[in-house]
Scaffold this motif. Structure first.
Motif, PDB file in Angstrom:
ATOM      1  N   LEU A  41       0.847  -1.193   0.000  1.00  0.00           N
ATOM      2  CA  LEU A  41       0.000   0.000   0.000  1.00  0.00           C
ATOM      3  C   LEU A  41       0.883   1.244   0.000  1.00  0.00           C
ATOM      4  O   LEU A  41       1.680   1.452   0.919  1.00  0.00           O
ATOM      5  CB  LEU A  41      -0.916   0.005   1.229  1.00  0.00           C
ATOM      6  CG  LEU A  41      -1.892  -1.170   1.361  1.00  0.00           C
ATOM      7  CD1 LEU A  41      -2.704  -1.041   2.648  1.00  0.00           C
ATOM      8  CD2 LEU A  41      -2.813  -1.262   0.152  1.00  0.00           C
ATOM      9  N   LEU A  42       0.748   2.053  -1.033  1.00  0.00           N
ATOM     10  CA  LEU A  42       1.511   3.293  -1.161  1.00  0.00           C
ATOM     11  C   LEU A  42       0.502   4.438  -1.243  1.00  0.00           C
ATOM     12  O   LEU A  42      -0.276   4.507  -2.185  1.00  0.00           O
ATOM     13  CB  LEU A  42       2.393   3.261  -2.415  1.00  0.00           C
ATOM     14  CG  LEU A  42       3.333   2.053  -2.549  1.00  0.00           C
ATOM     15  CD1 LEU A  42       4.070   2.101  -3.880  1.00  0.00           C
ATOM     16  CD2 LEU A  42       4.322   1.999  -1.387  1.00  0.00           C
ATOM     17  N   HIS A  43       0.512   5.316  -0.275  1.00  0.00           N
ATOM     18  CA  HIS A  43      -0.497   6.369  -0.241  1.00  0.00           C
ATOM     19  C   HIS A  43       0.137   7.701   0.148  1.00  0.00           C
ATOM     20  O   HIS A  43       1.279   7.759   0.605  1.00  0.00           O
ATOM     21  CB  HIS A  43      -1.624   6.002   0.736  1.00  0.00           C
ATOM     22  CG  HIS A  43      -1.149   5.646   2.118  1.00  0.00           C
ATOM     23  ND1 HIS A  43      -1.239   6.507   3.192  1.00  0.00           N
ATOM     24  CD2 HIS A  43      -0.561   4.510   2.596  1.00  0.00           C
ATOM     25  CE1 HIS A  43      -0.740   5.909   4.268  1.00  0.00           C
ATOM     26  NE2 HIS A  43      -0.318   4.711   3.939  1.00  0.00           N
ATOM     27  N   GLY A  44      -0.621   8.764  -0.052  1.00  0.00           N
ATOM     28  CA  GLY A  44      -0.119  10.093   0.266  1.00  0.00           C
ATOM     29  C   GLY A  44      -0.648  11.118  -0.701  1.00  0.00           C
ATOM     30  O   GLY A  44      -1.319  10.795  -1.691  1.00  0.00           O
ATOM     31  N   ALA A  45      -0.341  12.365  -0.433  1.00  0.00           N
ATOM     32  CA  ALA A  45      -0.838  13.473  -1.248  1.00  0.00           C
ATOM     33  C   ALA A  45      -0.321  13.371  -2.678  1.00  0.00           C
ATOM     34  O   ALA A  45       0.769  12.829  -2.918  1.00  0.00           O
ATOM     35  CB  ALA A  45      -0.417  14.800  -0.626  1.00  0.00           C
ATOM     36  N   PRO A  46      -1.075  13.881  -3.660  1.00  0.00           N
ATOM     37  CA  PRO A  46      -0.598  13.892  -5.045  1.00  0.00           C
ATOM     38  C   PRO A  46       0.729  14.635  -5.170  1.00  0.00           C
ATOM     39  O   PRO A  46       0.967  15.628  -4.477  1.00  0.00           O
ATOM     40  CB  PRO A  46      -1.722  14.635  -5.791  1.00  0.00           C
ATOM     41  CG  PRO A  46      -2.932  14.459  -4.943  1.00  0.00           C
ATOM     42  CD  PRO A  46      -2.430  14.455  -3.526  1.00  0.00           C
ATOM     43  N   GLY A  47       1.591  14.132  -6.054  1.00  0.00           N
ATOM     44  CA  GLY A  47       2.855  14.812  -6.322  1.00  0.00           C
ATOM     45  C   GLY A  47       3.987  14.437  -5.403  1.00  0.00           C
ATOM     46  O   GLY A  47       5.087  15.002  -5.499  1.00  0.00           O
ATOM     47  N   THR A  48       3.775  13.474  -4.497  1.00  0.00           N
ATOM     48  CA  THR A  48       4.820  13.129  -3.529  1.00  0.00           C
ATOM     49  C   THR A  48       5.690  11.964  -3.990  1.00  0.00           C
ATOM     50  O   THR A  48       6.572  11.537  -3.243  1.00  0.00           O
ATOM     51  CB  THR A  48       4.198  12.799  -2.158  1.00  0.00           C
ATOM     52  OG1 THR A  48       3.118  11.873  -2.326  1.00  0.00           O
ATOM     53  CG2 THR A  48       3.663  14.074  -1.504  1.00  0.00           C
ATOM     54  N   GLY A  49       5.457  11.435  -5.189  1.00  0.00           N
ATOM     55  CA  GLY A  49       6.398  10.470  -5.756  1.00  0.00           C
ATOM     56  C   GLY A  49       5.928   9.033  -5.847  1.00  0.00           C
ATOM     57  O   GLY A  49       6.747   8.142  -6.083  1.00  0.00           O
ATOM     58  N   LYS A  50       4.639   8.780  -5.702  1.00  0.00           N
ATOM     59  CA  LYS A  50       4.157   7.397  -5.747  1.00  0.00           C
ATOM     60  C   LYS A  50       4.350   6.786  -7.141  1.00  0.00           C
ATOM     61  O   LYS A  50       4.884   5.685  -7.283  1.00  0.00           O
ATOM     62  CB  LYS A  50       2.680   7.337  -5.343  1.00  0.00           C
ATOM     63  CG  LYS A  50       2.400   7.837  -3.934  1.00  0.00           C
ATOM     64  CD  LYS A  50       0.952   7.654  -3.530  1.00  0.00           C
ATOM     65  CE  LYS A  50      -0.004   8.503  -4.352  1.00  0.00           C
ATOM     66  NZ  LYS A  50       0.192   9.952  -4.147  1.00  0.00           N
ATOM     67  N   THR A  51       3.890   7.494  -8.165  1.00  0.00           N
ATOM     68  CA  THR A  51       3.986   6.970  -9.527  1.00  0.00           C
ATOM     69  C   THR A  51       5.438   6.857  -9.972  1.00  0.00           C
ATOM     70  O   THR A  51       5.825   5.885 -10.631  1.00  0.00           O
ATOM     71  CB  THR A  51       3.196   7.864 -10.504  1.00  0.00           C
ATOM     72  OG1 THR A  51       1.816   7.863 -10.126  1.00  0.00           O
ATOM     73  CG2 THR A  51       3.320   7.345 -11.927  1.00  0.00           C
ATOM     74  N   SER A  52       6.260   7.845  -9.617  1.00  0.00           N
ATOM     75  CA  SER A  52       7.681   7.787  -9.974  1.00  0.00           C
ATOM     76  C   SER A  52       8.345   6.568  -9.341  1.00  0.00           C
ATOM     77  O   SER A  52       9.203   5.925  -9.952  1.00  0.00           O
ATOM     78  CB  SER A  52       8.393   9.061  -9.521  1.00  0.00           C
ATOM     79  OG  SER A  52       7.929  10.177 -10.235  1.00  0.00           O
ATOM     80  N   TYR A  53       7.926   6.245  -8.132  1.00  0.00           N
ATOM     81  CA  TYR A  53       8.509   5.084  -7.456  1.00  0.00           C
ATOM     82  C   TYR A  53       8.127   3.789  -8.168  1.00  0.00           C
ATOM     83  O   TYR A  53       8.963   2.887  -8.326  1.00  0.00           O
ATOM     84  CB  TYR A  53       8.063   5.037  -5.996  1.00  0.00           C
ATOM     85  CG  TYR A  53       8.614   3.835  -5.259  1.00  0.00           C
ATOM     86  CD1 TYR A  53       9.988   3.673  -5.080  1.00  0.00           C
ATOM     87  CD2 TYR A  53       7.765   2.841  -4.772  1.00  0.00           C
ATOM     88  CE1 TYR A  53      10.505   2.563  -4.427  1.00  0.00           C
ATOM     89  CE2 TYR A  53       8.268   1.734  -4.107  1.00  0.00           C
ATOM     90  CZ  TYR A  53       9.643   1.599  -3.933  1.00  0.00           C
ATOM     91  OH  TYR A  53      10.146   0.496  -3.299  1.00  0.00           O
TER      92      TYR A  53
END
Length: 316
Positions: A148-160
């Motif tokens: 589970l990877l969560h957090g505000a938009p723009g914090t790097g989830k997709t890049s990770y």
């Protein structure tokens, strides 16, 4: 197309044109210089060789038909193919699969990505290094589980996720688009998974998938995820599921957070002021001495659009 045909070297390989199919505009005032042949059939005059060159949907194909008993001719064809591949072949990039449904069955379509290697130490907060190590270790073993990877938009989830795709490009990543999320309940989907053991399912914007079952019935997608990651099928399928979402972790079904099923759970936050300043200066900007999201850092010079009267930034 012209470059391909020129590379084939008509004189050296004693080729002649047998057939051309032209693509032209039909308008009266069309520019004829924009017309071009998109099919070629070439024939060897001194050997049993045919070459079919076709340009369809922005992809170019070269096919060789030849007398397979002529070993010298076969070596010529192989050499030609290598020359074309070296000159015009695309660079090898990571490939992920996108779930599709056609002919009344689930399948996948390959999509090329890019080699994106993020610097975990510089681009994420210090507490993520240990979590990243756990995630990377899990991708190297046959084990089912949930990330589970969560957090505000723009914090790097997709890049990770792109980073994982590049680093573990030999693994089978299957992206499940939002419109297919409900189809995880389809019995045919289990048949699909049986043919894709050890796959890594990626569900972005997964709020509807992982929120509490108190508001839905037991035949929910969350229930299906429970079975895939810690049910009767899990030991055989070895399916890993990566879910990204922006909602608060408190809304997540508590059964999904159980030890043994959960590989990792991490909340991405804006980069600390110290790390933000270091990254800003590395990119040639001045320090700001404040926590910043990766999106704001890497798009620092872009215009900041605001909603009139609210002073709120339109998000990433």
């Amino acid at each position: 197309m012209e470059a391909i045909v020129a590379t084939l070297d008509f004189e050296k390989h004693q080729l002649i044109e047998v057939f051309k199919d032209w693509r032209t505009e039909d308008d009266k005032d069309s520019d004829s210089s924009e017309d071009y042949p998109y099919h070629y059939l070439l024939k060897g005059t001194s050997s049993d060789l045919l070459i079919w060159v076709s340009l369809n949907n922005n992809e170019l194909f070269v096919e060789f038909l030849y007398d397979a008993t002529d070993l010298a001719l076969e070596q010529t064809v192989i050499a030609l193919n290598k020359t074309l591949r070296a000159e015009f072949g695309a660079k090898k990039t990571p490939t992920f699969k996108v779930l599709i449904y056609e002919s009344k069955q689930f399948d996948t379509e390959d999509v090329k990505s890019e080699f994106l290697q993020v610097n975990i130490e510089d681009h994420y907060n210090d507490d993520f290094e240990e979590v990243n190590a756990i995630i990377e270790a899990s991708l190297g073993v046959e084990r089912s589980g949930l990330i589970l990877l969560h957090g505000a938009p723009g914090t790097g989830k997709t890049s990770y996720i792109k980073h994982l795709l590049a680093k573990f490009h030999e693994n089978s990543f299957i992206f499940v688009q939002n419109e297919f999320v409900k189809d995880l309940l389809n019995p045919d989907f289990i048949s699909f998974l049986l043919k894709n053991r050890n796959a890594i399912l990626v569900i972005e914007d997964a709020e509807k998938v992982i929120t509490s079952r108190e508001n839905v019935n037991e035949n929910s997608v969350a229930s299906t995820i429970l079975q895939l990651t810690d049910g009767l099928f899990s030991d055989y399928l070895n399916i890993k599921i990566i879910c990204t979402f922006n909602t608060n972790i408190d809304r997540v079904d508590k059964a999904l957070l159980r030890k043994g099923r959960l590989i990792a759970n991490y909340e991405f936050r804006p980069l600390s002021a110290e790390k933000s300043d270091r990254l800003l200066m590395a990119l040639g900007h001045s320090s700001k001495d404040e926590d910043m999201s990766l999106a704001d850092i890497f798009n620092y010079e872009d215009k900041d659009f605001e909603v009139a009267g609210s002073k709120r930034r339109i998000g990433f």
